[in-house]
Scaffold this motif. Structure first.
Motif, PDB file in Angstrom:
ATOM      1  N   ARG A   1      -9.453 116.551   7.264  1.00 22.53           N
ATOM      2  CA  ARG A   1     -10.286 117.716   7.817  1.00 22.53           C
ATOM      3  C   ARG A   1      -9.226 118.661   8.575  1.00 22.53           C
ATOM      4  N   ILE A   2      -9.285 119.900   8.354  1.00 23.03           N
ATOM      5  CA  ILE A   2      -8.159 120.948   8.923  1.00 23.03           C
ATOM      6  C   ILE A   2      -8.994 121.782   9.878  1.00 23.03           C
ATOM      7  N   GLU A   3      -8.656 122.033  11.016  1.00 20.21           N
ATOM      8  CA  GLU A   3      -9.199 122.922  12.010  1.00 20.21           C
ATOM      9  C   GLU A   3      -8.344 123.864  12.284  1.00 20.21           C
ATOM     10  N   TYR A   4      -8.627 125.178  12.783  1.00 19.85           N
ATOM     11  CA  TYR A   4      -7.748 126.290  13.279  1.00 19.85           C
ATOM     12  C   TYR A   4      -8.340 126.578  14.615  1.00 19.85           C
ATOM     13  N   LYS A   5      -7.394 126.735  15.647  1.00 21.71           N
ATOM     14  CA  LYS A   5      -7.648 127.177  17.033  1.00 21.71           C
ATOM     15  C   LYS A   5      -6.594 127.970  17.392  1.00 21.71           C
ATOM     16  N   LEU A   6      -7.036 128.810  18.643  1.00 20.04           N
ATOM     17  CA  LEU A   6      -6.091 129.624  18.943  1.00 20.04           C
ATOM     18  C   LEU A   6      -4.986 128.869  20.033  1.00 20.04           C
ATOM     19  N   THR A   7      -3.812 129.212  19.910  1.00 24.03           N
ATOM     20  CA  THR A   7      -2.723 128.845  20.759  1.00 24.03           C
ATOM     21  C   THR A   7      -3.044 129.263  22.383  1.00 24.03           C
ATOM     22  N   GLU A   8      -2.072 129.071  23.201  1.00 24.14           N
ATOM     23  CA  GLU A   8      -2.103 129.527  24.545  1.00 24.14           C
ATOM     24  C   GLU A   8      -1.755 131.391  24.259  1.00 24.14           C
TER      25      GLU A   8
ATOM     26  N   TYR B   1      -6.232 116.448  10.472  1.00 23.59           N
ATOM     27  CA  TYR B   1      -6.924 115.338  10.899  1.00 23.59           C
ATOM     28  C   TYR B   1      -6.821 114.247   9.622  1.00 23.59           C
ATOM     29  N   PRO B   2      -6.212 113.151   9.893  1.00 15.94           N
ATOM     30  CA  PRO B   2      -6.055 112.195   8.565  1.00 15.94           C
ATOM     31  C   PRO B   2      -7.264 111.302   8.342  1.00 15.94           C
ATOM     32  N   GLU B   3      -8.450 112.149   7.957  1.00 15.66           N
ATOM     33  CA  GLU B   3      -9.577 111.476   7.509  1.00 15.66           C
ATOM     34  C   GLU B   3      -9.769 111.550   6.189  1.00 15.66           C
ATOM     35  N   THR B   4     -10.915 110.869   5.588  1.00 15.94           N
ATOM     36  CA  THR B   4     -11.215 111.060   4.263  1.00 15.94           C
ATOM     37  C   THR B   4     -12.665 111.746   4.216  1.00 15.94           C
TER      38      THR B   4
END
Length: 113
Positions: free
Chosen positions: A77-84, A71-74
């Protein structure tokens, strides 16, 4: 009931190779509840080093099991999530949890709750 063959299917063998790596299943299990940031994942799994977590996340992403969202914030922010594909593992973990509840004893060094 599922019929089991005497010979391991190469796909089954590959799945066990991936999920059998130290910490991989714990990472996937944590992500079943939703997206996590790196630091939160690291804190949620005792004794898991940041270096190993980083390696496992890269491997899981390469396998298409997790997705890394930036996420291009200051600050960024990087998040990890499961794919299908990763969410498809949920029934497996549900069955393992049920089996563990029925058959496993807690580790001797686990404090009582």
């Amino acid at each position: 009931m599922m019929e089991f063959s005497q010979h391991l299917c190469p796909k089954f063998e590959r799945a066990l190779e991936i999920l059998g790596k130290r910490w991989t299943s714990m990472i996937v299990y944590q992500l079943l509840s939703g997206p996590y940031r790196f630091v939160n994942l690291e804190q949620s799994i005792p004794n898991l080093s940041g270096k190993v977590l980083s390696e496992r996340l890269k491997e899981l992403e390469a396998e298409g099991i997790i997705q890394r969202d930036v996420y291009p914030e200051t600050p960024v922010r990087i998040e990890y999530k499961l794919t299908e594909k990763g969410r498809g593992l949920a029934p497996l973990f549900t069955e393992i949890a049920a089996w563990a509840e029925q058959w496993m004893e807690p580790p001797a060094d686990l404090p009582e709750s």
